[in-house]
Design an enzyme around this catalytic site. Structure first.
Site, mmCIF file in Angstrom:
data_model
loop_
_atom_site.group_PDB
_atom_site.id
_atom_site.type_symbol
_atom_site.label_atom_id
_atom_site.label_comp_id
_atom_site.label_asym_id
_atom_site.label_seq_id
_atom_site.Cartn_x
_atom_site.Cartn_y
_atom_site.Cartn_z
ATOM 1 N N GLU A 87 47.647 -11.270 32.420
ATOM 2 C CA GLU A 87 47.115 -12.572 33.084
ATOM 3 C C GLU A 87 47.548 -12.943 34.315
ATOM 4 O OE1 GLU A 87 47.140 -17.135 31.421
ATOM 5 O OE2 GLU A 87 48.326 -15.676 30.328
ATOM 6 N N TRP A 88 46.917 -13.435 35.264
ATOM 7 C CA TRP A 88 47.095 -13.741 36.260
ATOM 8 C C TRP A 88 47.493 -15.393 36.415
ATOM 9 C CZ3 TRP A 88 48.518 -12.127 40.866
ATOM 10 C CH2 TRP A 88 48.386 -13.073 42.269
ATOM 11 N N ILE A 89 48.723 -15.745 36.781
ATOM 12 C CA ILE A 89 49.395 -17.179 36.669
ATOM 13 C C ILE A 89 49.302 -17.610 37.992
ATOM 14 C CG2 ILE A 89 51.346 -18.577 35.832
ATOM 15 C CD1 ILE A 89 50.013 -16.794 33.750
ATOM 16 N N ASP A 190 67.312 -10.408 31.511
ATOM 17 C CA ASP A 190 67.089 -10.043 33.028
ATOM 18 C C ASP A 190 66.857 -11.588 33.520
ATOM 19 O OD1 ASP A 190 67.418 -9.149 35.563
ATOM 20 O OD2 ASP A 190 65.506 -7.434 35.437
#
Length: 282
Positions: A87-89, A190
């Site tokens: 999904e593009w945020i 991380d």
């Protein structure tokens, strides 16, 4: 590969643009049919199952229902490459409110526990293999699955020497007395400033996880290593899940691991940082 992805998603890709910031993967923004996606590509043989491990980490975090992660749209392999479509945020600019929200949500994520330290599969820290064999204590896990493999690798690369090894051996003996054991917490693993996003509505997302169940101070220590987290973050975290006494004095202890990872990836000044941190405790 694009034809393969178009077919799998039943999507007509109209634009592909490179995304800056990835050190390990080639990253692209895909646009088509009114939607946007993030595409990550890597060598399937040099980094086997890297994207499967990333998907598992995102899933583990997502299942806690505490903080958002991008949805995994598609994962696969074509010829010599593996890929992951996410999904593009739409990233926005953070503020004190979104920073507080990030702190609260990470604290809630850390309240998710497991019977042992580790994870059900190994994964990656950056481009390096990360062992997640389960242990009954954080001391055992941190020494045997985090520090020792990285120290051995650094010695083989001639970035560290036998004097450093002896000091680490001293640290291993002292470690149980340097902190109080807590139940295992689900860690991002991380958690530096490049591995979270704030969207245009101020909603935090975690990306690029290297998950395990561990001591929550490990994640907190990493937030201090390269910046990107402000006072509002720590205050909100502490209000939700109070820090143990002396947590700030242990930051350099837990950051030995990510610094060792940097020694093995980049060498140079990071070996000095490892020695400086080590000298605080031995």
């Amino acid at each position: 590969m694009l034809n393969h992805i178009q077919s799998k998603l039943n999507l007509c890709i109209t634009d592909v643009s490179a995304v800056i910031g990835g050190d390990i993967n080639k990253v692209y923004r895909l646009q088509g049919d009114g939607s946007c996606y993030l595409l990550k590509v890597n060598d399937r043989y040099n980094y086997p199952n890297m994207f499967a491990r990333e998907q598992e980490g995102l899933c583990a975090i997502g299942k806690t229902n505490t903080i958002s992660v991008p949805d995994v749209i598609l994962k696969g392999e074509v010829d010599n490459e593996s890929y992951l479509v996410l999904e593009w945020i739409n990233a926005g600019s953070g503020n004190a409110l979104s920073s507080s929200k990030l702190g609260t949500e990470i604290a809630r994520m850390h309240k998710n526990s497991d019977a042992q330290f580790g994870f059900y599969t190994d994964n990656y820290m950056g481009s390096l293999h990360q062992s997640n064999k389960r242990h009954g204590s954080w001391t055992q896990f941190f020494v045997e699955e985090r520090l020792q493999p990285m120290v051995k690798m650094a010695v083989n690369k001639k970035e560290l020497n036998q004097s450093d090894v002896r000091k680490f051996d001293e640290l291993y003996k002292k470690l149980p007395g340097l902190f109080t054991e807590e139940p295992p917490a689900l860690l991002h693993g991380d958690l530096w400033g490049g591995n979270y996003l704030i969207d245009v509505e101020g909603k935090p997302y975690l990306i690029d996880p290297a998950v395990c169940y561990g001591n929550r101070e490990f994640d907190i220590a990493m937030t201090t290593l390269f910046g990107g987290f402000d006072r509002a973050f720590y205050e909100a975290y502490n209000a939700e899940f109070p820090f143990q006494n002396g947590w700030q004095q242990r930051l350099q202890l837990w950051n030995l691991y990510p610094l060792l990872v940097h020694v093995n990836l980049f060498g140079g000044m990071y070996a000095k940082q490892v020695r400086d941190n080590l000298s605080v405790f031995v």
